[in-house]
Write an enzyme that holds these catalytic residues in place. Structure first.
Site, mmCIF file in Angstrom:
data_model
loop_
_atom_site.group_PDB
_atom_site.id
_atom_site.type_symbol
_atom_site.label_atom_id
_atom_site.label_comp_id
_atom_site.label_asym_id
_atom_site.label_seq_id
_atom_site.Cartn_x
_atom_site.Cartn_y
_atom_site.Cartn_z
ATOM 1 C CG LEU A 201 0.843 3.017 -6.370
ATOM 2 C CD1 LEU A 201 -0.399 2.675 -6.002
ATOM 3 C CD2 LEU A 201 1.039 3.814 -7.723
ATOM 4 C CG ASP A 202 3.623 0.071 -6.588
ATOM 5 O OD1 ASP A 202 2.476 -0.642 -6.222
ATOM 6 O OD2 ASP A 202 3.810 0.314 -7.764
ATOM 7 C CD GLU A 203 8.302 2.676 -2.175
ATOM 8 O OE1 GLU A 203 8.822 2.217 -1.348
ATOM 9 O OE2 GLU A 203 8.783 3.143 -3.142
#
Lengths: 296, 296, 296, 296
Positions: free
Chosen positions: A239-241
């Site tokens: 996530l968000d990476e």
């Protein structure tokens, strides 16, 4: 341009490729295109010393149909171990937009598409709420309601699993090439992330890696930052990476409330997302490990 | 302006204050100034609904010396429980600059000071290396070598403790009002941070809270961000978490090496630090919890 | 806050004023507000040494109805020779938007208004073409077609004079407070400019004073500039010379066509116009000769 | 990389070229480089549809000395009618900096050069005033005083003609490749402009084409713009009309004096000039009519 009589009217193509770096790649690529009588109208290259990968995007006009060009290019692609795409320049990508309640990104994408600024064809909008159904309707795009209730058991209608299955069904039945999460406020399952790998773009409402996770504008307000931003990235299970495609920022000050940060941030989000979608649709974005090469 | 005969030539003052918010503060402040025949040339206020604190900065010209103005203002300050400063507008702040080897921030601060753009008086430069001694010398500023060797036992010459003690000695003996860490590559002890609380400014070479800690440009390169930045903040014992005074950013792309990010970033660092120092020296920065109010 | 029993529920007001500079203005203004039991929530001042004019904007919450506040404030306004406005904070301004064919600014204004980001009430859209009638319709705003054919004799239907008369008729009958030229591609007559003085905002698609007149993006392309911009200004009879409210810019490069400059520029135009409209509607913009003071 | 035994150690070159557009150029260029065993590390192309000119910059590492590479490349250059340069990558350009009294640009250039950020070798500073002689001295650069008194008759010492003759003398005797006007406040004669054509860069302290001529910050203040800027351009006899290399801007507001605009503008000037000088020295800037192509 080729002096020979054209067998088909001249067409404009874009080839994007990546392969292990080494000598002779550009010459080989331009050689096959020159041999076919193609005229290179734009070309960019980047060799990444960190990853040892070479990336190239080339636009070429040629009196050939696509299968012929594809056939002629395949041997050089194989010789250098290329991952590659070949597309007609400007062909609109079949795109599905996922939304929840906030409409600023959807409104921006649909307006730009109609204005001819985004080479996409929005074939469907899907939302876990119905709020944006009228907006989709105004632009003549079918809206699909895929409610998500995390208290519903897997497999039951309304569950996350059911919604994701319906989404994948849409992707298949509509030949969707690109999924855009336009402030879709649900976390995708790792399986779905993998299924859409490289063809799903999310907009995160912070300047990543700052303020990951929920409520980034509230986090930014608490921390007292003087600039806020937004980040468009490919969706990955982490996530968000995911690999960052584009970012932008806007200056804020101590007098602004969280709501004002949000309002300013929405402008940034819509623009960052639109740029990322356009560059992706124009085959300007290549993956380079967990980073991106963007040939603007 | 006052109609009465001036007992002293007219002077220009700046008052910065903070207190619990409530009605009547602005009126009381402007009342005392009007009563003294002062003319308000600039004034800004901000009440923070989150912290319940009211902040104000007012510039006033008056035919009074500073003790008289201070005496007249004290009762209203006490009445509202104000933290406040009163200074002559433009009086240069006695400033000590801490450096290591990189000279871009020091060069920028000294050049601006000489050019009359920064209301500071750099009374000393202190460095744990001697590299920047000639630059300080060119501007006629005494240089103090305070080597830090973390393998040396506390209390021995060359130890961190000895260096910090020498630094505090300089601060005392030179009546230093502001300490600027201009890419000083040593972590201050919590005791020193506390001793310099509210009067030490650091420049961090990233867009905080992204990339805290060491080697932020290398971190930014690995993450593949499209924008880098710098952050000036007050020094606190909580590393990289002090109240942010100013931030700025610059766009980068996939083709840039860590060294290129560093080079671009140094421009941003020097400018962000210069702005933070100027605003602080002009009494434009007020603490508001762990955030800042900046009256630009 | 006032300790007395409220005769009306507490209301939030904004006062914007300008007058010849001199001592005692802030104290007098805050005095009358304090006397009424008002609580100042925001206040900004600016005295312009060039023009000798003092400008102030103050937000105040008070247990008074508007006529009472107006009556109490009038004497101090008269005493200092103020031009002033008093309004309820956040009251939407009755706004008419003028358009031609390009919809990006209208779309942006209507979307923001519905999203609660612009304190305006768009009571009508008027266009010299019908292209944007459906968009206005989607947002439930009446559309008025005011065709302009410069070959038609003055006074005949379809003439410039007839269109301007119809426009003024709308302004009167709809109690319009603000006219926004959202890429309205007709030059207003000097008489109309004067009739709408101070309440008509235009967006010019260049970074004024660069590239006045027609086709600014084509001019920018020919000149080879590296940055383009947009300018929101009050309409005056002196074309492209009205007081500037807001400007912004975007970076471009040699590879971009005029069409690409146009597309990038439209984003800047929409945002610059939205900011100018918001600040005007919030009474943050004061005229200061042929410049503006913007209390952001 | 070449498999053959190197006769010289591998060197890194940069070739920049422009010629009439047509098919086969890239293939021919990359062909001759591949044939020599060169490895292309970076390459950019741009064909301008307006001018019909093709531009290319290519970096290549090869086991060849420069004359050999030059000899091998000449035939392909001749075949396509190329204007071209070939240089060792990173070789510092012999540079003369012209100044008057303001030192911000000179200070910036000298500091960056010493820090290894600018591939130039500042062989002399020449000024019509002596103010910056100590700064040049600190960096070990010879300073030449070339006073200009426009009341002195042509040919007499101190006349414009004498100063320009001395300047050209320096350019010749020092093998100067680049002349940088770092806020040199004298207008060059048309003859000198022509003599230095394509190798003299000026920084203009406005966002051209806004505010040509004298005192641009005062003009900007009068006009009330919300953003100021600076422009680096090649010097031509047509004042302030030379091909633009780079521009940048900074936001300002109504409260800033001309002196504050100047101070903010100086930061922009120094950075814009440094970028223009670096790109020029790295052979990234190609002339395309009266515009530039900048391969960043």
């Amino acid at each position: 341009m080729s002096a020979s009589a054209p067998t088909t009217p001249s067409k404009h193509y874009v080839i994007a490729l990546a392969c292990p770096d080494g000598p002779g790649i550009v010459h080989a690529v331009t050689g096959v295109l020159a041999h076919l009588g193609g005229n290179i109208t734009d070309s960019q290259q980047f060799g990444d010393p960190d990853t040892g990968r070479f990336h190239m995007r080339v636009q070429v006009s040629a009196d050939l149909d696509e299968p012929a060009l594809r056939g002629a290019f395949a041997p050089v692609a194989q010789r250098f171990g290329m991952e590659w795409t070949l597309d007609e320049l400007g062909r609109p990508l079949r795109t599905l937009v996922m939304v929840s309640r906030a409409g600023h990104c959807l409104n921006d994408l649909l307006f730009r598409t109609r204005a001819g600024q985004l080479p996409v064809d929005v074939v469907a909008v899907a939302g876990n709420h119905r709020d944006l159904e009228p907006l989709a309707g105004f632009y003549g795009v079918p809206f699909h309601h895929l409610p998500v209730d995390r208290s519903v058991a897997a497999g039951e209608p309304g569950s996350l699993e059911a919604a994701e299955a319906a989404l994948l069904g849409l992707v298949d039945s509509l030949d969707v090439e690109l999924v855009v999460l336009a402030r879709y406020m649900q976390i995708l399952s790792p399986q779905l992330c993998r299924a859409l790998s490289g063809r799903a773009i999310n907009i995160h409402h912070s300047f990543l890696p700052s303020f990951k996770g929920a409520r980034p504008y509230a986090q930014a307000h608490v921390r007292g930052v003087k600039i806020i931003g937004a980040t468009a990235h490919y969706v990955t299970p982490d996530l968000d990476e995911g690999p960052i495609i584009e970012q932008d920022v806007h200056r804020v000050d101590h007098g602004m409330t969280v709501a004002e940060l949000q309002s300013i941030g929405q402008d940034v989000e819509a623009q960052v997302l639109a740029r990322a979608v356009r560059w992706h649709a124009e085959h300007r974005v290549l993956l380079d490990g967990h980073r991106t090469v963007v040939f603007r």
